[in-house]
Write an enzyme that holds these catalytic residues in place. Sequence first.
Site, PDB file in Angstrom:
ATOM      1  N   GLU A 101     -29.394  -3.332 -22.677  1.00  0.00           N
ATOM      2  CA  GLU A 101     -28.747  -4.624 -22.885  1.00  0.00           C
ATOM      3  C   GLU A 101     -28.659  -5.387 -21.570  1.00  0.00           C
ATOM      4  OE1 GLU A 101     -27.771  -6.911 -26.041  1.00  0.00           O
ATOM      5  OE2 GLU A 101     -28.124  -4.761 -26.185  1.00  0.00           O
ATOM      6  N   HIS A 126     -28.719   7.911 -15.887  1.00  0.00           N
ATOM      7  CA  HIS A 126     -27.292   7.618 -15.769  1.00  0.00           C
ATOM      8  C   HIS A 126     -26.541   8.889 -15.398  1.00  0.00           C
ATOM      9  CE1 HIS A 126     -27.570   3.972 -18.722  1.00  0.00           C
ATOM     10  NE2 HIS A 126     -28.377   3.881 -17.702  1.00  0.00           N
ATOM     11  N   ASP A 186     -28.477  -0.575 -18.360  1.00  0.00           N
ATOM     12  CA  ASP A 186     -28.963  -0.132 -19.661  1.00  0.00           C
ATOM     13  C   ASP A 186     -29.876  -1.203 -20.265  1.00  0.00           C
ATOM     14  OD1 ASP A 186     -27.172  -2.094 -20.329  1.00  0.00           O
ATOM     15  OD2 ASP A 186     -25.775  -0.778 -21.384  1.00  0.00           O
ATOM     16  N   GLU A 210     -22.829  -9.972 -15.160  1.00  0.00           N
ATOM     17  CA  GLU A 210     -22.430 -10.427 -16.494  1.00  0.00           C
ATOM     18  C   GLU A 210     -21.012 -10.968 -16.561  1.00  0.00           C
ATOM     19  OE1 GLU A 210     -23.289  -7.370 -15.627  1.00  0.00           O
ATOM     20  OE2 GLU A 210     -24.258  -6.281 -17.249  1.00  0.00           O
ATOM     21  N   ARG A 259     -21.227   3.287 -20.383  1.00  0.00           N
ATOM     22  CA  ARG A 259     -22.142   3.423 -21.524  1.00  0.00           C
ATOM     23  C   ARG A 259     -23.238   4.404 -21.127  1.00  0.00           C
ATOM     24  NH1 ARG A 259     -21.053  -2.193 -21.621  1.00  0.00           N
ATOM     25  NH2 ARG A 259     -19.777  -2.766 -23.422  1.00  0.00           N
ATOM     26  N   TYR A 273     -20.463   3.792 -14.682  1.00  0.00           N
ATOM     27  CA  TYR A 273     -20.818   3.026 -15.879  1.00  0.00           C
ATOM     28  C   TYR A 273     -20.410   3.774 -17.132  1.00  0.00           C
ATOM     29  CZ  TYR A 273     -23.525  -0.182 -18.778  1.00  0.00           C
ATOM     30  OH  TYR A 273     -23.911  -1.112 -19.701  1.00  0.00           O
ATOM     31  N   ASP A 288     -26.020  -4.821 -15.840  1.00  0.00           N
ATOM     32  CA  ASP A 288     -25.918  -3.375 -16.075  1.00  0.00           C
ATOM     33  C   ASP A 288     -27.293  -2.746 -16.205  1.00  0.00           C
ATOM     34  OD1 ASP A 288     -23.167  -3.517 -16.012  1.00  0.00           O
ATOM     35  OD2 ASP A 288     -22.959  -3.691 -18.184  1.00  0.00           O
TER      36      ASP A 288
END
Length: 764
Positions: free
Chosen positions: A86, A328, A84, A9, A286, A284, A82
């Site tokens: 998103e 996670h 997650d 990203e 989040r 990470y 990532d």
Amino acid sequence: MSKNIVIVESPAKAKTIEKFLGPDFSVTSSYGHIRDLPKKSTGIDIENDFAPTYEISPDKKKRVSELKKQVKAAETVWLATDEDREGEAIAWHLWQALDLDKKEVKRIAFHEITKTAVQEAIKNPRTVDQNLVDAQQARRVLDRLVGYEVSPVLWRKVRPGLSAGRVQSVAVRLIVEREREIENYTPEHNFKINAHFNIQTGGEIVAELPKALDTYDAANQFMKAAVDATFSVDEVETKPSTRNPAAPFTTSSLQQTAARKLGFSVRQTMTLAQRLYEAGHITYMRTDSVALASSATAQAAKLIEQTYGKDYHQPRTFKAKAGAQEAHEAIRPTDFKREEAGGDAQQQKLYALIRARTIASQMAPAQLEKTSIHIKSSNHTERLIAKGEVVQFAGFLKVYQDSKVADTLLPRVEPSDVLELTTLEARETIKRGPTRYNEAALVRTLEEMGIGRPSTYAPTISTIQTRGYVEKGDVEGTEQTIKIITLIDNKPIETEETVLYGRDTNKLLPTQIALLVNDFLTKNFASIVDYDFTKEVEEEFDRIADGKERWNAMIADFYGPFHKSIEAAEDLSREEASGAREVGIDPKTKKPIIARMGRYGPMLQLGHAEDEEEKPKFAPIPPGRKLHEITLDEALELFALPRTVGKTEDGEEITTNFGRFGPYVKVGSTYAAIGDAGDPFSIDEATARRLIAEKLEKARKTEIATFNGIRVLDGRYGPYVTDGKKNARVPKEMKPEEITEEQAKELLAKAPARKKRRRRPARS
């Protein structure tokens, strides 16, 4: 061109990953999302199972073209966004927009950007997880439907430019309701008793009455009973206690702790954490998991035993809350041996906080000794108590302190020891009511209620501020007089002291428009701002992510009842929607005076809009005054404005009034703010003349030249040319005092049109 192209990203992440891969790999960035729903329409086909239509963002078209060229020349494309929802959605959009062959695409994910993690991911690729993509799509579609259908109702019925959102409106509701709790709270008064004693062997004990006394009479009686009293030690209570370390950081706990210990805003914390992650320093950021990988606990164990000794190490596992994504890890350092990391001082502070909390989580509890000395009086049955706490074994406190440890060592005393009273005071206190939210407190409440997800809190809090529903600010408080009774020369002496009550700093405060919109939404769209509904929606997103529910079906169940409430809202009158409240009847015209929200803020209206004989008159409500607080007398005073104060030396009339930006005096087309010089109702002619003179003098100093409606001015950021509609900066090579009319016109012709400034709503 490399055989393999890896797409992430952000450029920072790409730069870090490229270090860990060989010459056969090239790493590039998509710069975030490349596709989204269109801005000018919902982009959702409601009749066709809510199918979304995505388009490449205008600012990403060039980037997508570049990526297409790069992937065309590669044999394999690795999507390394990532891990997650998103990130999964970004990977899916890249796959779709770049028209990639399924055989050529490999999806990899890792929760830390280290050589081991990246190379391990390359060895174990997977496909794009459609369930995660669907969960993200469900959130995006639901939020788009809410925003695009509720916001226009607000524009038509309340005020143009307003917006509503599933999580943002609930966050605003929390802040509004807390403000109203504070407004309705009646302060409680009580008296706290404090005493200072000397002991015979030397030293001092500070003690207090455990329970505050409810009334002045009770406090006065206690003080009178202390006259000629003797005090002695009744009991010494010592007991061991332990304090355990907190779990490693989740997104939410990091946001809260960084706010409390470092003074960082939620958004600032997430930005700094993102940079640390992309540079490979932390895992990470989040996550709602408190789990640590076995490799991480092994690193921590080795570091603790080498640095502090085996007694300080205690391996721990922490239980996550229900619904946490255990795939996670908690937020932790990627290398525990690295004591400092980060590109600037703020990143370094956040890294140090994360590292200390993680190491502490694997350490032994602190061993404390708590001591309480109970003191009795010969004239009273109540006991005063002195408390102390001593650290016997620091344990995790060697590394991290989440709350203060008193470490107050009390002098050694024995039961029956006589104490010399040196000071005894009964001080009146005013109990504070509910506390306003700061960012950290709002995050904690949202998480506890299951509203939104930790990764959404930073953008939500930012959104409600930028859209004018909430302001971060201070509340001045009010002066209150309290009573103090002190025993002096064995006599109770009463004095008074002025204290500031209700002062708040750096809190989230609702604006007037927030109060109005919240009331409108809770009345007409209860489900959107219902706490349980918002929580249940998040649980449905989780079920979609687990493959247990179809996202289209979930949206369909929501949309039917929701759209009916939209249709019903069309029958509301604008007056009702704008929070209109009848203040009273004007004694002269016999017409009602209504307080309501207008286009430019809170206002008063004399008469109804549908009156055929005469149009309504309007008056602004002064800043700081609330719609529900305005009285009839105040309204009549405001309708008496503008008030004629007097005249200038040249005979021009001076008037005063309230405007959009506060109270002012006016002569002709010249306006001057009153500021601290008074108010529109009481300012005198001499003061008004002075304010006008100062404004004209200031204008003269800034005006360099003028030609037929065009002026050359010396502004805050340097000289510029203006015709009232457009502004143009004077280039450095031009002398402003030598500019001709033709040159001024030429500069204005090249200048862009001045943007309209959005006015921030008045604060509650």
